[in-house]
Design a protein around this motif. Structure first.
Motif, PDB file in Angstrom:
ATOM      1  N   UNK A 199     -37.549  -1.259  84.833  1.00 15.91           N
ATOM      2  CA  UNK A 199     -37.016  -0.258  83.926  1.00 15.91           C
ATOM      3  C   UNK A 199     -36.419   0.907  84.714  1.00 15.91           C
ATOM      4  N   UNK A 200     -35.183   1.269  84.378  1.00 12.41           N
ATOM      5  CA  UNK A 200     -34.511   2.363  85.056  1.00 12.41           C
ATOM      6  C   UNK A 200     -34.641   3.659  84.272  1.00 12.41           C
ATOM      7  N   UNK A 249     -50.678   5.591  83.287  1.00 11.43           N
ATOM      8  CA  UNK A 249     -50.119   4.240  83.153  1.00 11.43           C
ATOM      9  C   UNK A 249     -51.216   3.189  83.215  1.00 11.43           C
ATOM     10  N   UNK A 250     -52.179   3.397  84.103  1.00 10.68           N
ATOM     11  CA  UNK A 250     -53.297   2.451  84.228  1.00 10.68           C
ATOM     12  C   UNK A 250     -54.124   2.419  82.949  1.00 10.68           C
ATOM     13  N   UNK A 251     -54.266   3.581  82.309  1.00 12.89           N
ATOM     14  CA  UNK A 251     -55.046   3.639  81.061  1.00 12.89           C
ATOM     15  C   UNK A 251     -54.417   2.804  79.955  1.00 12.89           C
ATOM     16  N   UNK A 256     -48.783  -4.053  86.435  1.00 14.92           N
ATOM     17  CA  UNK A 256     -48.681  -3.420  85.116  1.00 14.92           C
ATOM     18  C   UNK A 256     -48.082  -2.022  85.184  1.00 14.92           C
ATOM     19  N   UNK A 257     -48.245  -1.326  86.312  1.00  7.20           N
ATOM     20  CA  UNK A 257     -47.714   0.038  86.424  1.00  7.20           C
ATOM     21  C   UNK A 257     -46.438   0.079  87.284  1.00  7.20           C
ATOM     22  N   UNK A 258     -45.890  -1.107  87.620  1.00  8.09           N
ATOM     23  CA  UNK A 258     -44.757  -1.143  88.541  1.00  8.09           C
ATOM     24  C   UNK A 258     -43.515  -0.458  87.975  1.00  8.09           C
ATOM     25  N   UNK A 259     -43.322  -0.513  86.658  1.00 11.66           N
ATOM     26  CA  UNK A 259     -42.170   0.173  86.066  1.00 11.66           C
ATOM     27  C   UNK A 259     -42.280   1.688  86.250  1.00 11.66           C
ATOM     28  N   UNK A 260     -43.495   2.207  86.084  1.00  9.11           N
ATOM     29  CA  UNK A 260     -43.711   3.649  86.291  1.00  9.11           C
ATOM     30  C   UNK A 260     -43.501   4.005  87.763  1.00  9.11           C
ATOM     31  N   UNK A 261     -44.009   3.163  88.651  1.00  5.13           N
ATOM     32  CA  UNK A 261     -43.822   3.392  90.093  1.00  5.13           C
ATOM     33  C   UNK A 261     -42.335   3.404  90.429  1.00  5.13           C
ATOM     34  N   UNK A 262     -41.573   2.494  89.822  1.00  7.98           N
ATOM     35  CA  UNK A 262     -40.134   2.409  90.083  1.00  7.98           C
ATOM     36  C   UNK A 262     -39.413   3.674  89.635  1.00  7.98           C
ATOM     37  N   UNK A 263     -39.760   4.173  88.455  1.00 11.00           N
ATOM     38  CA  UNK A 263     -39.121   5.393  87.948  1.00 11.00           C
ATOM     39  C   UNK A 263     -39.445   6.581  88.845  1.00 11.00           C
ATOM     40  N   UNK A 264     -40.711   6.707  89.232  1.00 13.30           N
ATOM     41  CA  UNK A 264     -41.100   7.808  90.117  1.00 13.30           C
ATOM     42  C   UNK A 264     -40.433   7.686  91.487  1.00 13.30           C
ATOM     43  N   UNK A 265     -40.255   6.440  91.953  1.00 10.64           N
ATOM     44  CA  UNK A 265     -39.591   6.225  93.236  1.00 10.64           C
ATOM     45  C   UNK A 265     -38.129   6.631  93.161  1.00 10.64           C
TER      46      UNK A 265
END
Length: 299
Positions: free
Chosen positions: A296-297, A182-184, A212-221
């Motif tokens: 994003x869910x 995601x960071x890339x 910038x990576x918060x959506x990915x963090x949310x999905x993983x959470x």
């Protein structure tokens, strides 16, 4: 719609083997849920075993004196892993991203990934040797400093700390891969603009990388919350013993004992069905909360 499917028919055909495998391996076995509602007998099979209704669930919630304890242990261990193991992967990804030496970055990544590819049978044996009260390196250091040896894996006060720290060790590297990807994808021009405005590395990390990576963090959470009742069967099964059963016995080890050791497959299936239904409810709730807060869910 049909025209769109026809246009991409060859791509859909390439997906067909994956759909077939998923259906056969993931959906067909779902008929085994019936065992929870039957007095299952191996000789009769699932279909010929007599119906029991919600008998086994009633036994689980009323007659089983161990269920509240294992449920409490499962939730406690899972919440601790959510608090310590989950953010550890994010922190490692941020730290690796800040490394400018390519060779050093690859070395750190390879070392952090390695434990993921070792089973808990191996890792459990390594930990048992390291923490052994008679020959473990940790206790040898303690004794050299004048202390007394500690049986870490048989001490209820130490066991949970060992579980959490060893899970961080085993999963931190592999978990960081998603966040590094995601960071890339973050636009490098944002960093250049921030640098021109005088923002340092830490400020760039907090103001650009993390948002910038918060959506990915949310999905993983959300996925982690759905697994809140999966406290890590492989890890605990290879580390626990009767002296720490009071704090280490979880739903998975409980289901294992009453199913494979005691032969009560119906009650064991009821435990796992209860666990999966709660997980589904938690994922739905987490998805709604994420959507409400603008993230994003899963759907």
């Amino acid at each position: 719609m049909l025209r769109l499917y026809g246009k991409h028919r060859f791509l859909l055909l390439m997906l067909l083997p994956a759909f077939v495998c998923t259906f056969i391996l993931s959906y067909v076995p779902l008929y085994g849920i019936l065992i929870a509602f039957k007095d299952y007998r191996i000789t009769g099979g699932i279909w010929d075993s007599p119906w029991a209704g919600f008998k086994h669930f009633e036994m689980l919630f009323t007659a089983s004196s161990n269920f509240p304890r294992v449920l409490r242990n499962t939730v406690f261990i899972s919440v601790l892993k959510l608090l310590f193991v989950f953010p550890a992967s994010i922190l490692l990804a941020l730290m690796i991203n800040e490394l400018r030496n390519g060779a050093l970055k690859r070395v750190v990544q390879n070392i952090s990934y390695l434990p993921h590819f070792l089973s808990w049978v191996i890792l459990g044996s390594v930990l048992t040797e390291i923490l052994s009260p008679s020959r473990g390196v940790v206790n040898l250091i303690i004794q050299s400093l004048g202390g007394k040896p500690i049986y870490f894996l048989a001490d209820t006060h130490w066991f949970i700390a060992i579980l959490i720290s060893s899970d961080v060790w085993q999963s931190i590297g592999w978990g960081s891969i998603v966040y590094l990807a995601a960071i890339a994808g973050v636009d490098p021009h944002m960093y250049e603009s921030a640098e021109l405005d005088g923002a340092g590395r830490i400020r760039q990390m907090l103001s650009i990388t993390l948002p910038s990576i918060m959506n990915v963090v949310t999905i993983m959470l959300m996925l982690a919350i759905g697994n809140i009742l999966n406290a890590g069967f492989d890890q605990i099964f290879n580390l626990y013993n009767f002296k720490v059963m009071e704090v280490a016995d979880i739903l998975d080890t409980y289901a294992y004992r009453i199913g494979l050791e005691q032969g009560n497959y119906s009650l064991s299936t009821a435990v796992n069905l209860f666990k999966n239904v709660i997980g589904l409810i938690l994922v739905i709730m987490a998805n709604k909360l994420a959507s409400r807060f603008g993230h994003t869910g899963l759907w």
